[in-house]
Design an enzyme around this catalytic site. Structure first.
Site, mmCIF file in Angstrom:
data_model
loop_
_atom_site.group_PDB
_atom_site.id
_atom_site.type_symbol
_atom_site.label_atom_id
_atom_site.label_comp_id
_atom_site.label_asym_id
_atom_site.label_seq_id
_atom_site.Cartn_x
_atom_site.Cartn_y
_atom_site.Cartn_z
ATOM 1 N N THR A 179 109.709 -21.522 27.472
ATOM 2 C CA THR A 179 110.849 -20.612 27.579
ATOM 3 C C THR A 179 110.958 -19.994 28.966
ATOM 4 O O THR A 179 109.945 -19.817 29.662
ATOM 5 C CB THR A 179 110.704 -19.482 26.536
ATOM 6 N N ASP A 180 112.181 -19.619 29.336
ATOM 7 C CA ASP A 180 112.389 -18.903 30.594
ATOM 8 C C ASP A 180 111.777 -17.503 30.569
ATOM 9 O O ASP A 180 111.557 -16.885 31.615
ATOM 10 C CB ASP A 180 113.877 -18.816 30.935
ATOM 11 N N GLU A 181 111.453 -16.993 29.386
ATOM 12 C CA GLU A 181 110.919 -15.634 29.283
ATOM 13 C C GLU A 181 109.548 -15.480 29.923
ATOM 14 O O GLU A 181 109.111 -14.352 30.189
ATOM 15 C CB GLU A 181 110.876 -15.192 27.820
ATOM 16 N N LYS B 152 103.346 -17.396 25.061
ATOM 17 C CA LYS B 152 103.910 -18.688 25.474
ATOM 18 C C LYS B 152 103.397 -19.083 26.848
ATOM 19 O O LYS B 152 103.077 -20.262 27.092
ATOM 20 C CB LYS B 152 105.437 -18.625 25.478
ATOM 21 N N PRO C 189 111.972 -1.986 23.642
ATOM 22 C CA PRO C 189 110.982 -1.611 24.665
ATOM 23 C C PRO C 189 110.724 -2.766 25.633
ATOM 24 O O PRO C 189 110.492 -3.900 25.214
ATOM 25 C CB PRO C 189 109.727 -1.298 23.839
ATOM 26 N N THR D 250 108.361 -16.955 17.685
ATOM 27 C CA THR D 250 109.333 -16.764 18.763
ATOM 28 C C THR D 250 110.065 -15.430 18.758
ATOM 29 O O THR D 250 110.858 -15.188 19.667
ATOM 30 C CB THR D 250 110.400 -17.877 18.707
ATOM 31 N N TYR E 43 105.319 -11.910 23.045
ATOM 32 C CA TYR E 43 105.751 -13.287 22.766
ATOM 33 C C TYR E 43 105.707 -14.136 24.018
ATOM 34 O O TYR E 43 105.142 -15.239 24.043
ATOM 35 C CB TYR E 43 107.170 -13.294 22.174
ATOM 36 N N ASN F 224 119.139 -20.962 23.546
ATOM 37 C CA ASN F 224 119.829 -22.018 22.806
ATOM 38 C C ASN F 224 120.745 -21.427 21.742
ATOM 39 O O ASN F 224 120.533 -20.304 21.277
ATOM 40 C CB ASN F 224 118.812 -22.920 22.104
#
Length: 336
Positions: A127-129, A155, A275, A87, A151, A181
Site C-alpha cells: 500500500t501507499d500508506e 504492512k 488520530p 487492512t 496498519y 482501490n
C-alpha cells in the site's frame, strides 16, 4: 502456471482470482489457482462463487500464520500472489496485535515456505500508506517508508521482510504498492461502499474532519491487471507503484457519490478526525508505465457510476455484511 493466492476471498484478491480464471488478465489462460483464505469478517466465499465450479480452481480455508498448513499448501506451486492482510486503519489503532501477526508474521511464514519449496516468484501486495503523508509531489519507489498508522507499519514490516528475503535468500520477490482501490465486492466498511450503501439506506455519510484529506483512486480491475504484469515481467527485488492518477478530497469524492445516487449535501455528516490521519498520499507510477507498459483503462467517473450501480443491484450481497455501527460510525480505510 500454478499460483497460490493468499487472501483470495477478499476484495482485491477475489477480483484477481476471477479475472485470472476467466483468462481476462494478460497471459493468464490455463492458470491453475489455489486460494488460501482465513475468511475473517472481510473475506467472503460468495466473492468467488462465479468461478467456484472451475476445475483449475481450489479453495483452502486457513491462516497464513499456520506454518504446517502453509508448508503443505505452498508445495507444488510456481508462484505466490500475497494479498492476505488486515487492512482497517481504525481497527489497527484500537488493537494492533492482529495486524502485526498477519501482515508481518504471516508474511514471514509464507516467505519461509516459498524458499523451502523454491518457488519461482513471490508477489507481495502492499500500500501507499507505508510512506506516510506527502504534502505535495509524489513518492517514488526509492522513497523511505515512514508509516504512521499501526496498519501501515505492519504492512511496511511485511514489505521489508519480503525484500530482505530476496537479498538474503535469493527468493524472487517483487513488491507492489498501490493507491486506493474501488469497485464491486468491496466490504461495506470502506469509504466508497459505505457512503454508497448509507445513501441507499437513507442514512448520512460520515466524513472525517473537514473532509480535505486527499487520496488517489484506481479501479480494482486496473490494479489486478498491473499485478499480473508484475507477476509475469517485474524485476526481482524491485518495488513497483500502481496508481490511477485520479486525486480527490474526501468531500469531492462524497459529492460524486451523492450525485451518482441522486442525493444532496444534507446527507453529509462530519465526524471527529481519525488520530494521526494522513493528509495526502501520492505515488509516482513512471516505473511501471515505462518498464511494463501499464496505464489505467477505467476512467474514475465511469468506474464510480458502475460501482454504485453494482451496489444498487447487489443489496443481497452487502446488506448482511453491514453492521449498524459501520453505518453510523467513521469510514474505514478508504480503499484496501
Amino acid at each position: 502456471m500454478r499460483i497460490l493466492v493468499t487472501g483470495g476471498a477478499g476484495f482485491i484478491g477475489s477480483e484477481f482470482v476471477r479475472a485470472t480464471l476467466r483468462g481476462t488478465l494478460p497471459g493468464s489462460s490455463g492458470t491453475q489457482v489455489t486460494v488460501l483464505d482465513k475468511l475473517t469478517y472481510s473475506g467472503n466465499v460468495l466473492n468467488l462463487a462465479p468461478i467456484a465450479d472451475l476445475r483449475n480452481y481450489r479453495f483452502v480455508r486457513g491462516d497464513i500464520c499456520d506454518q504446517d498448513l502453509v508448508d503443505d499448501v505452498v508445495a507444488g506451486h510456481d508462484a505466490i500472489v500475497h494479498f492476505a492482510a488486515e487492512t482497517h486503519v481504525d481497527r489497527s489503532i484500537g488493537s494492533a496485535a492482529s495486524f502485526v501477526r498477519t501482515n508481518a508474521m504471516g508474511t514471514q511464514v509464507l516467505l519461509e515456505a516459498a524458499s523451502r519449496h523454491r518457488l519461482g516468484r513471490f508477489v507481495h501486495i502492499s500500500t501507499d500508506e507505508v510512506y506516510g503523508s506527502i504534502p505535495e509531489g509524489a513518492w517514488d519507489e526509492e522513497s523511505p517508508v515512514a508509516p504512521n498508522a499501526p496498519y501501515a507499519a505492519a504492512k511496511a514490516a511485511g514489505d521489508l521482510l519480503a525484500l530482505a528475503w530476496h537479498r538474503t535468500h535469493g527468493l524472487d520477490v517483487v513488491v507492489t504498492r498501490c493507491t486506493n482501490n474501488y469497485g464491486p465486492y468491496q466490504y461495506p466498511e470502506k469509504l466508497i461502499p459505505l457512503f454508497t450503501t448509507n445513501v441507499m439506506d437513507g442514512q448520512q455519510v460520515p466524513v472525517y474532519g473537514e473532509g480535505h484529506n486527499r487520496r488517489q483512486w484506481l479501479h480494482v480491475s486496473d490494479h489486478c491487471r498491473a499485478i499480473q504484469l508484475v507477476l509475469l515481467g517485474g524485476r526481482a527485488g524491485e518495488v513497483y507503484h500502481i496508481g490511477g492518477g485520479t486525486e480527490l478530497t474526501n468531500l469531492e469524492l462524497a459529492e460524486q457519490i451523492l450525485k451518482s445516487c441522486g442525493a444532496g449535501w444534507d446527507m453529509v455528516r462530519h465526524v471527529p478526525d481519525r488520530p494521526g490521519h494522513d493528509f495526502r498520499y501520492s505515488l509516482d507510477t513512471t516505473k511501471i508505465r515505462t518498464e511494463l507498459g501499464f496505464s489505467p483503462r477505467v476512467a474514475f467517473a465511469d468506474g464510480l457510476v458502475e460501482t454504485v450501480e453494482w451496489y444498487r443491484d447487489n443489496r443481497a450481497w452487502w446488506e448482511p455484511l453491514k453492521s449498524p455501527d459501520e453505518a453510523t460510525g467513521s469510514p474505514g480505510d478508504a480503499g484496501r
